[in-house]
Design a protein around this motif. Structure first.
Motif, PDB file in Angstrom:
ATOM      1  N   GLY A 199       0.534   0.148  10.366  1.00 22.74           N
ATOM      2  CA  GLY A 199      -0.358  -0.609  11.365  1.00 22.74           C
ATOM      3  C   GLY A 199      -1.399  -1.275  10.899  1.00 22.74           C
ATOM      4  N   SER A 200      -2.596  -1.222  11.680  1.00 25.50           N
ATOM      5  CA  SER A 200      -3.745  -2.146  11.045  1.00 25.50           C
ATOM      6  C   SER A 200      -4.631  -1.319  10.165  1.00 25.50           C
ATOM      7  N   LYS A 201      -4.442  -0.040   9.851  1.00 24.14           N
ATOM      8  CA  LYS A 201      -5.211   0.947   9.088  1.00 24.14           C
ATOM      9  C   LYS A 201      -4.643   1.537   7.987  1.00 24.14           C
ATOM     10  N   GLY A 202      -3.626   0.920   7.203  1.00 28.58           N
ATOM     11  CA  GLY A 202      -3.253   1.590   6.180  1.00 28.58           C
ATOM     12  C   GLY A 202      -4.012   1.934   4.995  1.00 28.58           C
ATOM     13  N   VAL A 203      -5.158   1.263   4.859  1.00 23.09           N
ATOM     14  CA  VAL A 203      -6.260   1.896   3.734  1.00 23.09           C
ATOM     15  C   VAL A 203      -6.556   3.310   3.977  1.00 23.09           C
TER      16      VAL A 203
ATOM     17  N   PHE B 167       8.023 -11.119  -2.356  1.00 23.83           N
ATOM     18  CA  PHE B 167       7.308 -11.821  -1.292  1.00 23.83           C
ATOM     19  C   PHE B 167       6.031 -10.893  -1.020  1.00 23.83           C
TER      20      PHE B 167
ATOM     21  N   SER C  23       1.636  -7.390   3.656  1.00 24.10           N
ATOM     22  CA  SER C  23       0.331  -7.687   4.241  1.00 24.10           C
ATOM     23  C   SER C  23      -0.717  -6.957   3.511  1.00 24.10           C
ATOM     24  N   THR C  24      -0.287  -6.034   2.479  1.00 18.40           N
ATOM     25  CA  THR C  24      -1.300  -5.527   1.780  1.00 18.40           C
ATOM     26  C   THR C  24      -2.094  -6.611   0.958  1.00 18.40           C
TER      27      THR C  24
ATOM     28  N   LEU D 236       0.892  -1.133   0.041  1.00 20.14           N
ATOM     29  CA  LEU D 236      -0.057  -0.204   0.179  1.00 20.14           C
ATOM     30  C   LEU D 236       0.788   1.257  -0.075  1.00 20.14           C
ATOM     31  N   ALA D 237       1.787   1.565   0.997  1.00 23.91           N
ATOM     32  CA  ALA D 237       2.788   2.394   1.134  1.00 23.91           C
ATOM     33  C   ALA D 237       3.197   2.856  -0.370  1.00 23.91           C
TER      34      ALA D 237
ATOM     35  N   LEU E  52     -10.515  -3.284   5.549  1.00 24.20           N
ATOM     36  CA  LEU E  52     -11.628  -2.751   6.253  1.00 24.20           C
ATOM     37  C   LEU E  52     -11.303  -1.182   6.707  1.00 24.20           C
TER      38      LEU E  52
ATOM     39  N   ASP F 261      10.559  -4.421  -5.972  1.00 28.41           N
ATOM     40  CA  ASP F 261       9.870  -4.996  -4.954  1.00 28.41           C
ATOM     41  C   ASP F 261      10.574  -6.520  -5.007  1.00 28.41           C
ATOM     42  N   ASP F 262      10.642  -6.948  -3.828  1.00 25.80           N
ATOM     43  CA  ASP F 262      11.491  -8.394  -3.871  1.00 25.80           C
ATOM     44  C   ASP F 262      10.580  -9.528  -4.057  1.00 25.80           C
TER      45      ASP F 262
HETATM   46  C1  LIG Z   1      -4.326 -10.006   8.871  1.00 31.98           C
HETATM   47  C2  LIG Z   1      -4.251  -8.773   8.601  1.00 31.98           C
HETATM   48  C3  LIG Z   1      -5.414  -7.777   8.387  1.00 31.98           C
HETATM   49  C4  LIG Z   1      -5.251  -6.606   7.967  1.00 31.98           C
HETATM   50  N1  LIG Z   1      -6.599  -5.944   8.008  1.00 31.98           N
HETATM   51  C5  LIG Z   1      -6.361  -4.421   7.660  1.00 31.98           C
HETATM   52  C6  LIG Z   1      -7.687  -3.765   7.385  1.00 31.98           C
HETATM   53  O1  LIG Z   1      -8.738  -4.464   7.593  1.00 31.98           O
HETATM   54  N2  LIG Z   1      -7.611  -2.452   6.994  1.00 31.98           N
HETATM   55  C7  LIG Z   1      -6.397  -1.790   6.930  1.00 31.98           C
HETATM   56  O2  LIG Z   1      -6.521  -0.818   6.570  1.00 31.98           O
HETATM   57  N3  LIG Z   1      -5.478  -2.501   6.984  1.00 31.98           N
HETATM   58  C8  LIG Z   1      -5.058  -3.897   7.437  1.00 31.98           C
HETATM   59  N4  LIG Z   1      -4.158  -4.580   7.572  1.00 31.98           N
HETATM   60  C9  LIG Z   1      -2.924  -3.703   7.627  1.00 31.98           C
HETATM   61  C10 LIG Z   1      -2.518  -3.373   6.320  1.00 31.98           C
HETATM   62  O3  LIG Z   1      -2.065  -4.630   5.614  1.00 31.98           O
HETATM   63  C11 LIG Z   1      -0.937  -2.661   6.177  1.00 31.98           C
HETATM   64  O4  LIG Z   1      -1.326  -1.435   7.001  1.00 31.98           O
HETATM   65  C12 LIG Z   1      -0.588  -2.274   4.798  1.00 31.98           C
HETATM   66  O5  LIG Z   1      -1.074  -3.007   3.927  1.00 31.98           O
HETATM   67  C13 LIG Z   1       0.923  -1.865   4.949  1.00 31.98           C
HETATM   68  O6  LIG Z   1       1.315  -1.744   3.715  1.00 31.98           O
HETATM   69  P1  LIG Z   1       2.790  -1.461   3.596  1.00 31.98           P
HETATM   70  O7  LIG Z   1       3.125  -1.148   2.104  1.00 31.98           O
HETATM   71  O8  LIG Z   1       3.635  -0.637   4.458  1.00 31.98           O
HETATM   72  O9  LIG Z   1       3.546  -3.124   3.862  1.00 31.98           O
HETATM   73  P2  LIG Z   1       3.401  -4.439   2.828  1.00 31.98           P
HETATM   74  O10 LIG Z   1       2.073  -4.707   2.035  1.00 31.98           O
HETATM   75  O11 LIG Z   1       4.027  -5.420   3.471  1.00 31.98           O
HETATM   76  O12 LIG Z   1       4.259  -4.227   1.580  1.00 31.98           O
HETATM   77  C14 LIG Z   1       5.820  -4.061   1.558  1.00 31.98           C
HETATM   78  C15 LIG Z   1       6.353  -4.860   0.395  1.00 31.98           C
HETATM   79  O13 LIG Z   1       7.766  -4.482   0.470  1.00 31.98           O
HETATM   80  C16 LIG Z   1       8.378  -5.547  -0.066  1.00 31.98           C
HETATM   81  N5  LIG Z   1       9.954  -5.434   0.481  1.00 31.98           N
HETATM   82  C17 LIG Z   1      10.385  -5.391   1.818  1.00 31.98           C
HETATM   83  N6  LIG Z   1      11.652  -5.073   1.865  1.00 31.98           N
HETATM   84  C18 LIG Z   1      11.806  -5.009   0.531  1.00 31.98           C
HETATM   85  C19 LIG Z   1      13.340  -4.878   0.043  1.00 31.98           C
HETATM   86  N7  LIG Z   1      14.320  -4.455   0.681  1.00 31.98           N
HETATM   87  N8  LIG Z   1      13.356  -4.583  -1.318  1.00 31.98           N
HETATM   88  C20 LIG Z   1      12.359  -4.833  -2.029  1.00 31.98           C
HETATM   89  N9  LIG Z   1      11.057  -4.951  -1.357  1.00 31.98           N
HETATM   90  C21 LIG Z   1      10.995  -5.064  -0.266  1.00 31.98           C
HETATM   91  C22 LIG Z   1       7.749  -6.635   0.840  1.00 31.98           C
HETATM   92  O14 LIG Z   1       7.772  -7.938  -0.061  1.00 31.98           O
HETATM   93  C23 LIG Z   1       6.082  -6.281   0.376  1.00 31.98           C
HETATM   94  O15 LIG Z   1       5.884  -6.491  -0.950  1.00 31.98           O
HETATM   95  C24 LIG Z   1      -4.088  -5.870   7.786  1.00 31.98           C
HETATM   96  C25 LIG Z   1      -2.955  -6.560   8.110  1.00 31.98           C
HETATM   97  C26 LIG Z   1      -2.948  -7.901   8.354  1.00 31.98           C
HETATM   98  C27 LIG Z   1      -1.813  -8.644   8.467  1.00 31.98           C
END
Ligand SMILES: Cc1cc2nc3c(=O)[nH]c(=O)nc-3n(C[C@H](O)[C@H](O)[C@H](O)COP(=O)(O)OP(=O)(O)OC[C@H]3O[C@@H](n4cnc5c(N)ncnc54)[C@H](O)[C@@H]3O)c2cc1C
Length: 305
Positions: free
Chosen positions: A273-277, A33, A36-37, A10-11, A43, A30-31
């Protein structure tokens, strides 16, 4: 100047889009994997938890986020009323009444219905975002380059690796089930001791566990049983499990996102956190404006370490 976005959850996706909209040259890596998105329920709940807590600065962040998702693809976000059943806590609700009043649609003997809730298809959002960026000519490349500006958006994987050694985390694992419940036409999101989201075609997402240990362990039997207990509190109907997933929430200070800069490492955008959306689109826009035009961003996003 090319801006490199490291991590496409998401970020990273929101940032790459906001930068591109402002005319920047963007490279994404992106690597591969799934973060959490890809697992999240998506929600958007205005009032959460046992203490009827309004989501942090919701009215500052959510209107912009909602427009952002809609402008990308109208079908990504599903507005839906949220029914929160009482759990012997109606007194608590009465005490918080004035604080949560803006989101109350209805109060009944069974619970309270919140307005302005819904859910985002987070996994599909990544696909749509990627397609949009490719159309704009943004490159997706394996591995980091030596771009002048890097923004690390690595979610919980990066926090756990302590990419930025000074930043502590409280990442929490969550497990979710997708179930089919034949002949049930629930069209509210149900909450209270967990949540259940109708996603169409008699399918529902139910969750979630919340744990600070076993972050790498993936879906577990214990997690499945826990979520099944949540489900049974919402309905006694028969169900079939179609999917069971686990992910790790990237938490630095509850669900308050963080922007941080260090000379040798560049920028960090994390801690959704739990509210990235709710938070990702506006934080991303502010960081993009800061990087391109030097505009100051919201001081609440800075981490004091
Ligand atoms: C079970 C669960 C339920 C959730 N429910 C909700 C919800 O209902 N509503 C809500 O708003 N949020 C919810 N969330 C939280 C939400 O998922 C996160 O807030 C948000 O998706 C985080 O996004 P992100 O981009 O920071 O991280 P991620 O989605 O984890 O993305 C990070 C990406 O970076 C990649 N990466 C990491 N290190 C490297 C590197 N060195 N080089 C290249 N790529 C790399 C990873 O592989 C990944 O693809 C939930 C989370 C979980 C686990």
């Amino acid at each position: 100047m090319t801006i490199e976005v490291v991590g496409f959850g998401l970020a990273g996706a929101c940032l790459a889009i906001q930068l591109t909209k402002l005319g920047a040259i963007v490279r994404v890596t992106d690597d591969g994997f799934l973060g959490s998105t890809a697992v999240a329920a998506g929600l958007v709940n205005p009032v959460t938890g046992k203490n009827f807590q309004p989501s942090w600065r919701l009215s500052d962040f959510w209107p912009e986020a909602q427009l952002f998702y809609q402008s990308l693809d109208e079908s990504l976000y599903h507005p839906m009323p949220i029914f929160r059943r009482w759990m012997d806590d109606r007194d608590k609700f009465q005490k918080k009444y004035d604080t949560v009043a803006p989101w109350i649609a209805e109060v009944s003997e069974e619970g309270v219905t919140w307005k302005e809730g819904g859910w985002l298809e987070t996994r599909r959002f990544l696909e749509v975002a990627r397609a949009w960026l490719l159309e704009q000519g943004v490159s997706f490349e394996p591995g980091c380059s030596d771009s002048e500006v890097q923004v690390r958006c690595g979610g919980s994987a990066a926090l756990r690796k302590r990419e930025f050694a000074k930043i502590d985390h409280r990442c929490a694992k969550g497990e979710i089930l997708t179930v089919t419940i034949p002949d049930w036409q629930e069209d509210y999101i149900l909450t209270g001791g967990g949540w259940l989201i109708p996603i169409g075609n008699e399918k529902y997402r139910v969750g979630a566990t919340y744990a600070w240990d076993g972050l790498d362990s993936g879906p577990t039997e214990e997690g499945r049983e826990w979520v099944e207990r949540i489900l049974r509190n919402f309905t006694k109907r028969d169900y079939e499990i179609c999917d069971h997933q686990a992910g790790v929430r990237p938490i630095i200070r509850k669900s308050q996102p963080v922007l941080h800069y260090e000379e040798e490492l560049g920028w960090l955008f994390n801690g959704l956190g739990s509210k990235g959306v709710i938070y990702a689109p506006r934080v991303a826009r502010q960081l993009a404006e800061h990087l391109l035009d030097g505009k100051a961003f919201d001081p609440d996003l800075r981490l004091s370490i």
